[in-house]
Write a protein that holds these residues in place. Sequence first.
Motif, PDB file in Angstrom:
ATOM      1  N   VAL A   1       2.501   4.021  12.015  1.00  0.00           N
ATOM      2  CA  VAL A   1       2.952   4.672  10.159  1.00  0.00           C
ATOM      3  C   VAL A   1       2.985   5.989   9.711  1.00  0.00           C
ATOM      4  CG1 VAL A   1       1.262   2.768   9.008  1.00  0.00           C
ATOM      5  CG2 VAL A   1       0.364   4.195   9.903  1.00  0.00           C
ATOM      6  N   VAL A   2       3.396   5.807   8.852  1.00  0.00           N
ATOM      7  CA  VAL A   2       4.709   7.726   8.619  1.00  0.00           C
ATOM      8  C   VAL A   2       3.300   8.431   7.843  1.00  0.00           C
ATOM      9  CG1 VAL A   2       5.240   6.754   6.211  1.00  0.00           C
ATOM     10  CG2 VAL A   2       6.337   8.370   8.450  1.00  0.00           C
ATOM     11  N   TYR A   3       2.559   7.806   7.791  1.00  0.00           N
ATOM     12  CA  TYR A   3       1.525   9.235   7.854  1.00  0.00           C
ATOM     13  C   TYR A   3       0.581   9.514   9.131  1.00  0.00           C
ATOM     14  CZ  TYR A   3      -1.546   4.943   6.629  1.00  0.00           C
ATOM     15  OH  TYR A   3      -1.804   3.604   7.348  1.00  0.00           O
ATOM     16  N   GLN A   4       0.528   9.090   9.711  1.00  0.00           N
ATOM     17  CA  GLN A   4      -0.293   9.413  10.847  1.00  0.00           C
ATOM     18  C   GLN A   4       0.637   9.580  11.625  1.00  0.00           C
ATOM     19  OE1 GLN A   4      -1.478   5.791  12.665  1.00  0.00           O
ATOM     20  NE2 GLN A   4      -3.270   5.369  11.562  1.00  0.00           N
ATOM     21  N   GLU A   5       1.571  10.144  12.050  1.00  0.00           N
ATOM     22  CA  GLU A   5       2.644  11.517  12.311  1.00  0.00           C
ATOM     23  C   GLU A   5       3.250  11.830  11.870  1.00  0.00           C
ATOM     24  OE1 GLU A   5       4.111   9.073  15.776  1.00  0.00           O
ATOM     25  OE2 GLU A   5       5.117   8.138  14.730  1.00  0.00           O
ATOM     26  N   THR A   6       3.958  13.496  11.915  1.00  0.00           N
ATOM     27  CA  THR A   6       3.891  14.252  11.438  1.00  0.00           C
ATOM     28  C   THR A   6       6.203  13.321  11.505  1.00  0.00           C
ATOM     29  OG1 THR A   6       3.790  16.185  11.545  1.00  0.00           O
ATOM     30  CG2 THR A   6       5.693  16.756  11.200  1.00  0.00           C
ATOM     31  N   GLN A   7       7.097  13.835  10.603  1.00  0.00           N
ATOM     32  CA  GLN A   7       8.242  12.942  10.691  1.00  0.00           C
ATOM     33  C   GLN A   7       9.466  14.240  10.911  1.00  0.00           C
ATOM     34  OE1 GLN A   7       9.853  11.022   7.759  1.00  0.00           O
ATOM     35  NE2 GLN A   7      10.772   9.539   9.163  1.00  0.00           N
TER      36      GLN A   7
ATOM     37  N   ASN B   1       4.841   1.378   5.366  1.00  0.00           N
ATOM     38  CA  ASN B   1       4.789   3.291   5.424  1.00  0.00           C
ATOM     39  C   ASN B   1       5.073   3.628   6.780  1.00  0.00           C
ATOM     40  OD1 ASN B   1       2.331   2.615   3.464  1.00  0.00           O
ATOM     41  ND2 ASN B   1       1.225   1.597   4.790  1.00  0.00           N
TER      42      ASN B   1
ATOM     43  N   TYR C   1       7.247  18.430   1.313  1.00  0.00           N
ATOM     44  CA  TYR C   1       8.173  19.189   2.412  1.00  0.00           C
ATOM     45  C   TYR C   1       9.010  20.152   1.458  1.00  0.00           C
ATOM     46  CZ  TYR C   1       7.987  15.396   5.737  1.00  0.00           C
ATOM     47  OH  TYR C   1       7.528  15.016   6.949  1.00  0.00           O
TER      48      TYR C   1
ATOM     49  N   PHE D   1      -4.615  13.137   3.563  1.00  0.00           N
ATOM     50  CA  PHE D   1      -5.240  11.170   3.797  1.00  0.00           C
ATOM     51  C   PHE D   1      -5.299  10.703   3.071  1.00  0.00           C
ATOM     52  CE2 PHE D   1      -1.669  11.893   6.418  1.00  0.00           C
ATOM     53  CZ  PHE D   1      -1.221  12.108   7.176  1.00  0.00           C
TER      54      PHE D   1
ATOM     55  N   PHE E   1       2.663  14.114   0.635  1.00  0.00           N
ATOM     56  CA  PHE E   1       3.396  15.237   1.404  1.00  0.00           C
ATOM     57  C   PHE E   1       3.644  16.100   0.717  1.00  0.00           C
ATOM     58  CE2 PHE E   1       2.932  12.785   6.459  1.00  0.00           C
ATOM     59  CZ  PHE E   1       2.456  11.526   5.485  1.00  0.00           C
TER      60      PHE E   1
END
Lengths: 113, 116
Positions: B99-105, A98, A36, A51, A34
Motif C-alpha cells: 500500500v502506497v502509504y507504507q513506502e515512498t513513491q 491504497n 510533495y 500516518f 502527503f
Amino acid sequence: AQSVTQPDIHITVSEGASLELRCNYSYGATPYLFWYVQSPGQGLQLLLKYFSGDTLVQGIKGFEAEFKRSQSSFNLRKPSVHWSDAAEYFCAVPTFGNEKLTFGTGTRLTIIP
Amino acid sequence: KAGVTQTPRYLIKTRGQQVTLSCSPISGHRSVSWYQQTPGQGLQFLFEYFSETQRNKGNFPGRFSGRQFSNSRSEMNVSTLELGDSALYLCASRRTGVVVYQETQYFGPGTRLLVL
C-alpha cells in the motif's frame, strides 16, 4: 472517496519570511497525508508524510506539517523560505486500494527578494 | 543510485498519431505508476503495474494503455492522439508495491507531450 483540497492557487512570499500552505482533507477516519514539491522541469519529490501518532511531522528541506483533525487540515509550514523553495506544492492522499495517490490542485509558490 | 528515468523528455505529435513513452524505475523497484498532469485537470492517476501485471487503472479511455517488462521497465502508449492529451506524463516507482502509504513513491522528471 478520500480527497484533498488546496484552496490557494498561488502564494507570493518574501525571502526569509514564514510560509504556510493550506491543505484540507475529506475523510471520516484518520487519513494518511502527503506533501510533495515539484520544481520547474522536475518530477515530484516527497517532503513529508503523516500516518498517525504525533500531529507535527518534520520533513526535508526544513518543512513541517501539522495534522489538525478538528479543522480537517494538514498545512505545510516553513519558518523562513529561501529562493530555492519556489516551486509547486501538492498535498495528496492515498485512495483506491491504497495503490494510488490522489493529489490536490497544487499551490504555486513565488519567492520575491 | 540512479533515480526514475523517463524517455523521451519532450515529444511533439499530431492528432491521430500514437505515442509510446518509456519509464525505467529505480533499480530493485517492482511497482510503476503513471500519472497525467495538465493545467486543467491537475495530476491524475493513469495505471499501476506490479510484476508485469496491471493492478489498477484510472478513469481514462482505452486509448491509454501500458505494460511492464520483466526488468520492471514500463511503457505507456496513447493511440489516436487528441489535442487534450497534451500533458506532462509522470512515472513513479516504489520497491515492493505494498500500500502506497507504507513506502515512498519516487517520481521521474516526466515526458512532456505536445499534440498539434
